[in-house]
Design a protein around this motif. Structure first.
Motif, PDB file in Angstrom:
ATOM      1  N   ALA A  69     -14.714  -6.293 -18.938  1.00 42.74           N
ATOM      2  CA  ALA A  69     -15.906  -6.781 -19.637  1.00 42.74           C
ATOM      3  C   ALA A  69     -17.132  -6.726 -18.727  1.00 42.74           C
ATOM      4  N   ALA A  70     -16.914  -6.912 -17.430  1.00 43.53           N
ATOM      5  CA  ALA A  70     -18.010  -6.852 -16.452  1.00 43.53           C
ATOM      6  C   ALA A  70     -18.285  -5.415 -16.006  1.00 43.53           C
ATOM      7  N   GLY A  71     -17.466  -4.473 -16.460  1.00 44.55           N
ATOM      8  CA  GLY A  71     -17.673  -3.070 -16.110  1.00 44.55           C
ATOM      9  C   GLY A  71     -17.264  -2.717 -14.691  1.00 44.55           C
ATOM     10  N   ARG A  72     -16.349  -3.472 -14.096  1.00 47.39           N
ATOM     11  CA  ARG A  72     -15.975  -3.263 -12.693  1.00 47.39           C
ATOM     12  C   ARG A  72     -14.459  -3.174 -12.548  1.00 47.39           C
ATOM     13  N   VAL A  73     -13.861  -2.057 -12.932  1.00 47.63           N
ATOM     14  CA  VAL A  73     -12.413  -1.954 -12.850  1.00 47.63           C
ATOM     15  C   VAL A  73     -11.988  -0.716 -12.070  1.00 47.63           C
ATOM     16  N   PRO A  74     -11.493  -0.921 -10.864  1.00 47.09           N
ATOM     17  CA  PRO A  74     -10.881   0.198 -10.146  1.00 47.09           C
ATOM     18  C   PRO A  74      -9.466   0.411 -10.686  1.00 47.09           C
ATOM     19  N   ALA A  75      -8.739   1.347 -10.127  1.00 50.84           N
ATOM     20  CA  ALA A  75      -7.340   1.549 -10.508  1.00 50.84           C
ATOM     21  C   ALA A  75      -6.564   0.277 -10.178  1.00 50.84           C
ATOM     22  N   VAL A  76      -5.604  -0.089 -11.042  1.00 50.73           N
ATOM     23  CA  VAL A  76      -4.883  -1.349 -10.872  1.00 50.73           C
ATOM     24  C   VAL A  76      -3.386  -1.117 -10.738  1.00 50.73           C
ATOM     25  N   VAL A  77      -2.805  -1.772  -9.727  1.00 49.80           N
ATOM     26  CA  VAL A  77      -1.352  -1.882  -9.585  1.00 49.80           C
ATOM     27  C   VAL A  77      -1.045  -3.358  -9.751  1.00 49.80           C
ATOM     28  N   MET A  78      -0.086  -3.675 -10.628  1.00 47.40           N
ATOM     29  CA  MET A  78       0.274  -5.073 -10.865  1.00 47.40           C
ATOM     30  C   MET A  78       1.615  -5.373 -10.215  1.00 47.40           C
ATOM     31  N   THR A  79       1.681  -6.535  -9.555  1.00 46.24           N
ATOM     32  CA  THR A  79       2.929  -7.001  -8.955  1.00 46.24           C
ATOM     33  C   THR A  79       3.426  -8.212  -9.744  1.00 46.24           C
ATOM     34  N   GLY A 102       9.405  -7.805  -8.048  1.00 47.16           N
ATOM     35  CA  GLY A 102      10.091  -8.093  -6.793  1.00 47.16           C
ATOM     36  C   GLY A 102       9.125  -8.204  -5.633  1.00 47.16           C
ATOM     37  N   PRO A 103       9.663  -8.473  -4.451  1.00 47.63           N
ATOM     38  CA  PRO A 103       8.790  -8.617  -3.276  1.00 47.63           C
ATOM     39  C   PRO A 103       8.072  -7.308  -2.943  1.00 47.63           C
ATOM     40  N   ALA A 104       6.891  -7.444  -2.379  1.00 51.04           N
ATOM     41  CA  ALA A 104       6.109  -6.264  -1.994  1.00 51.04           C
ATOM     42  C   ALA A 104       6.868  -5.461  -0.951  1.00 51.04           C
ATOM     43  N   ASP A 105       6.856  -4.144  -1.141  1.00 53.47           N
ATOM     44  CA  ASP A 105       7.521  -3.248  -0.197  1.00 53.47           C
ATOM     45  C   ASP A 105       6.815  -1.896  -0.214  1.00 53.47           C
ATOM     46  N   GLY A 106       7.465  -0.904   0.305  1.00 55.14           N
ATOM     47  CA  GLY A 106       6.876   0.424   0.407  1.00 55.14           C
ATOM     48  C   GLY A 106       6.461   1.035  -0.917  1.00 55.14           C
ATOM     49  N   ARG A 107       7.045   0.564  -2.023  1.00 59.45           N
ATOM     50  CA  ARG A 107       6.654   1.090  -3.341  1.00 59.45           C
ATOM     51  C   ARG A 107       5.177   0.826  -3.621  1.00 59.45           C
ATOM     52  N   LEU A 108       4.690  -0.309  -3.139  1.00 57.97           N
ATOM     53  CA  LEU A 108       3.282  -0.648  -3.354  1.00 57.97           C
ATOM     54  C   LEU A 108       2.373   0.327  -2.619  1.00 57.97           C
ATOM     55  N   VAL A 109       2.705   0.611  -1.389  1.00 60.94           N
ATOM     56  CA  VAL A 109       1.909   1.567  -0.600  1.00 60.94           C
ATOM     57  C   VAL A 109       1.955   2.940  -1.265  1.00 60.94           C
ATOM     58  N   GLN A 110       3.127   3.365  -1.719  1.00 58.77           N
ATOM     59  CA  GLN A 110       3.253   4.667  -2.385  1.00 58.77           C
ATOM     60  C   GLN A 110       2.408   4.726  -3.653  1.00 58.77           C
ATOM     61  N   ALA A 111       2.447   3.664  -4.454  1.00 61.11           N
ATOM     62  CA  ALA A 111       1.667   3.645  -5.694  1.00 61.11           C
ATOM     63  C   ALA A 111       0.168   3.722  -5.391  1.00 61.11           C
ATOM     64  N   LEU A 112      -0.271   2.993  -4.382  1.00 59.62           N
ATOM     65  CA  LEU A 112      -1.691   3.023  -4.027  1.00 59.62           C
ATOM     66  C   LEU A 112      -2.099   4.373  -3.453  1.00 59.62           C
ATOM     67  N   ARG A 113      -1.292   4.941  -2.607  1.00 55.17           N
ATOM     68  CA  ARG A 113      -1.630   6.266  -2.052  1.00 55.17           C
ATOM     69  C   ARG A 113      -1.746   7.305  -3.152  1.00 55.17           C
ATOM     70  N   LYS A 114      -0.870   7.227  -4.124  1.00 55.00           N
ATOM     71  CA  LYS A 114      -0.899   8.176  -5.233  1.00 55.00           C
ATOM     72  C   LYS A 114      -2.222   8.075  -5.999  1.00 55.00           C
ATOM     73  N   VAL A 115      -2.642   6.855  -6.324  1.00 55.75           N
ATOM     74  CA  VAL A 115      -3.869   6.689  -7.082  1.00 55.75           C
ATOM     75  C   VAL A 115      -5.103   6.952  -6.221  1.00 55.75           C
ATOM     76  N   LEU A 116      -5.068   6.545  -4.974  1.00 54.80           N
ATOM     77  CA  LEU A 116      -6.229   6.743  -4.093  1.00 54.80           C
ATOM     78  C   LEU A 116      -6.466   8.210  -3.786  1.00 54.80           C
ATOM     79  N   LYS A 117      -5.430   8.982  -3.809  1.00 56.59           N
ATOM     80  CA  LYS A 117      -5.539  10.428  -3.574  1.00 56.59           C
ATOM     81  C   LYS A 117      -6.515  11.060  -4.565  1.00 56.59           C
ATOM     82  N   HIS A 118      -6.569  10.499  -5.759  1.00 58.66           N
ATOM     83  CA  HIS A 118      -7.447  11.036  -6.805  1.00 58.66           C
ATOM     84  C   HIS A 118      -8.780  10.334  -6.911  1.00 58.66           C
ATOM     85  N   ARG A 119      -8.972   9.233  -6.181  1.00 60.66           N
ATOM     86  CA  ARG A 119     -10.195   8.440  -6.308  1.00 60.66           C
ATOM     87  C   ARG A 119     -11.107   8.520  -5.099  1.00 60.66           C
ATOM     88  N   VAL A 120     -10.573   8.862  -3.948  1.00 56.78           N
ATOM     89  CA  VAL A 120     -11.400   8.837  -2.715  1.00 56.78           C
ATOM     90  C   VAL A 120     -12.030  10.185  -2.477  1.00 56.78           C
TER      91      VAL A 120
END
Length: 120
Positions: A69-79, A102-120
């Protein structure tokens, strides 16, 4: 360096997520409430957000709606502390990049790297 906003009410989970992301050379901004996250989004540029499914002050989905609603949404990963099929299905419908139970682990880093690859 890619900037990631982490929104997590649980201090133990928040510290674990931050440690994982900082070790992956990501710039991390941390918020413990949805209200703080909305303030951070208004004042900064983030390529991704890590949102907990249930925050102390509102659900992660409510935060996502408020950010949109505020117009400020980057890519989102939900835990989430535990797997909930209905939440995972809703996450897909809401356009969330990944839903990680589940607890944060390497899957979180992988998910972020995948999305950031297309955004940075």
């Amino acid at each position: 360096m890619p900037a990631v906003l982490v929104v997590q009410s649980n201090p133990v989970a928040r510290d674990r997520i931050c440690a994982l992301l900082q070790a992956a050379a990501l710039e991390v901004t941390v918020c413990d409430t949805a209200e703080h996250a909305l303030d951070a989004l208004a004042g900064g540029e983030f390529q991704a957000m890590v949102i907990d499914y249930m925050l102390d002050d509102m659900s992660g989905f409510s935060l996502l709606q408020a950010a949109r609603a505020a117009g400020r949404v980057p890519a989102v990963v939900m835990t989430a502390g535990r797997a909930e099929v209905s939440a995972a299905v809703r996450a897909v419908r809401e356009g969330i990049v990944d839903f990680l139970p589940g607890p944060a682990d390497g899957r979180l880093v992988q998910a972020l790297r995948k999305v950031l690859k297309h955004r940075v």
